[in-house]
Design a protein around this motif. Structure first.
Motif: not given
Length: 73
Positions: A1-6, A21-29, A64-72
């Protein structure tokens, strides 16, 4: 299960900053799929086959997770 929050932040008229913020393999299974040993006479019944070895077709992944930013503008 993956999740993205913006979170969108409006800086000025026409300027937007999006924090992500994006999270991959949220359940760590680990997902073994259908790659199990099915011979009932062996001691390894229903244990994953070919897992974490050079001949396996997949590698287990942990959370695993990652942070990011987007400027428009």
């Amino acid at each position: 299960m993956d999740m993205r929050v913006a979170k969108n932040i409006r800086l000025r008229e026409g300027w937007n900053l999006q924090l992500i913020f994006q999270a991959f393999d949220l359940t760590n299974k680990t997902n073994f799929g259908s790659n199990f040993h099915n011979t009932n006479t062996s001691g390894s019944l229903m244990k994953p086959e070919g897992f974490i070895n050079p001949s396996s077709s997949f590698t287990p992944r942990a959370f695993s997770g990652e942070f990011g930013a987007r400027f428009t503008f």
